[in-house]
Design a protein around this motif. Sequence first.
Motif, PDB file in Angstrom:
ATOM      1  N   ILE A 134      -8.719  51.075  74.540  1.00 44.69           N
ATOM      2  CA  ILE A 134      -9.384  52.366  74.388  1.00 44.69           C
ATOM      3  C   ILE A 134     -10.649  52.377  75.236  1.00 44.69           C
ATOM      4  O   ILE A 134     -11.596  51.643  74.956  1.00 44.69           O
ATOM      5  CB  ILE A 134      -9.724  52.627  72.901  1.00 44.69           C
ATOM      6  CG1 ILE A 134      -8.437  52.618  72.080  1.00 44.69           C
ATOM      7  CG2 ILE A 134     -10.486  53.934  72.750  1.00 44.69           C
ATOM      8  CD1 ILE A 134      -8.641  52.711  70.594  1.00 44.69           C
ATOM      9  N   PRO A 135     -10.664  53.198  76.307  1.00 52.53           N
ATOM     10  CA  PRO A 135     -11.881  53.295  77.113  1.00 52.53           C
ATOM     11  C   PRO A 135     -12.960  54.058  76.360  1.00 52.53           C
ATOM     12  O   PRO A 135     -12.672  55.051  75.694  1.00 52.53           O
ATOM     13  CB  PRO A 135     -11.423  54.062  78.357  1.00 52.53           C
ATOM     14  CG  PRO A 135     -10.234  54.833  77.927  1.00 52.53           C
ATOM     15  CD  PRO A 135      -9.596  54.059  76.810  1.00 52.53           C
ATOM     16  N   VAL A 136     -14.190  53.576  76.440  1.00 50.99           N
ATOM     17  CA  VAL A 136     -15.296  54.221  75.722  1.00 50.99           C
ATOM     18  C   VAL A 136     -16.463  54.459  76.671  1.00 50.99           C
ATOM     19  O   VAL A 136     -16.666  53.721  77.630  1.00 50.99           O
ATOM     20  CB  VAL A 136     -15.750  53.394  74.497  1.00 50.99           C
ATOM     21  CG1 VAL A 136     -14.594  53.181  73.528  1.00 50.99           C
ATOM     22  CG2 VAL A 136     -16.341  52.056  74.907  1.00 50.99           C
ATOM     23  N   SER A 137     -17.245  55.503  76.387  1.00 47.91           N
ATOM     24  CA  SER A 137     -18.415  55.812  77.201  1.00 47.91           C
ATOM     25  C   SER A 137     -19.702  55.300  76.562  1.00 47.91           C
ATOM     26  O   SER A 137     -20.709  55.151  77.238  1.00 47.91           O
ATOM     27  CB  SER A 137     -18.519  57.320  77.428  1.00 47.91           C
ATOM     28  OG  SER A 137     -18.662  57.991  76.187  1.00 47.91           O
ATOM     29  N   ASP A 138     -19.672  55.032  75.265  1.00 53.89           N
ATOM     30  CA  ASP A 138     -20.849  54.559  74.543  1.00 53.89           C
ATOM     31  C   ASP A 138     -20.391  53.491  73.551  1.00 53.89           C
ATOM     32  O   ASP A 138     -19.892  53.806  72.468  1.00 53.89           O
ATOM     33  CB  ASP A 138     -21.511  55.732  73.819  1.00 53.89           C
ATOM     34  CG  ASP A 138     -22.788  55.347  73.087  1.00 53.89           C
ATOM     35  OD1 ASP A 138     -22.939  54.169  72.677  1.00 53.89           O
ATOM     36  OD2 ASP A 138     -23.636  56.233  72.903  1.00 53.89           O
ATOM     37  N   MET A 139     -20.533  52.230  73.945  1.00 56.18           N
ATOM     38  CA  MET A 139     -20.024  51.132  73.128  1.00 56.18           C
ATOM     39  C   MET A 139     -20.662  51.105  71.745  1.00 56.18           C
ATOM     40  O   MET A 139     -19.975  50.872  70.752  1.00 56.18           O
ATOM     41  CB  MET A 139     -20.236  49.796  73.845  1.00 56.18           C
ATOM     42  CG  MET A 139     -19.617  48.610  73.126  1.00 56.18           C
ATOM     43  SD  MET A 139     -17.809  48.686  72.949  1.00 56.18           S
ATOM     44  CE  MET A 139     -17.302  48.347  74.634  1.00 56.18           C
ATOM     45  N   ASP A 140     -21.950  51.369  71.644  1.00 50.29           N
ATOM     46  CA  ASP A 140     -22.610  51.338  70.340  1.00 50.29           C
ATOM     47  C   ASP A 140     -22.046  52.414  69.410  1.00 50.29           C
ATOM     48  O   ASP A 140     -21.759  52.151  68.238  1.00 50.29           O
ATOM     49  CB  ASP A 140     -24.119  51.516  70.490  1.00 50.29           C
ATOM     50  CG  ASP A 140     -24.786  50.308  71.142  1.00 50.29           C
ATOM     51  OD1 ASP A 140     -24.226  49.193  71.059  1.00 50.29           O
ATOM     52  OD2 ASP A 140     -25.861  50.482  71.731  1.00 50.29           O
TER      53      ASP A 140
END
Length: 102
Positions: free
Chosen positions: A12-18
């Motif tokens: 799953i690609p994410v733009s904001d890991m936190d």
Amino acid sequence: MQLRSLNAGAIIPVSDMDASRAFYEGTLELDGEPAPGGYALRAGGTTRLFLLDVAAYAGQADWPLASFQTDDLAATVADLGDMLIAWFRDPDDQVISVFQLT
């Protein structure tokens, strides 16, 4: 090689890991640890979800990236949101959904 004997996991690609970790670990209650390029989450048995920090691809999928089995769908949906929803494809392979507000 027998693929049925290999473990599989969703990427799953994410733009904001936190923010993504807060959702998957906090809301969905999955446990995880750092992994090369991102974060690996345990989702039952040997199933893993891999959150990859590649903002250019995050949010672009027009289909579910992962599916979860639950013993009480209505209760799970009630915990996560205010609607029941099902996805399916039309003859042109486009994603369509039906939903019910709860």
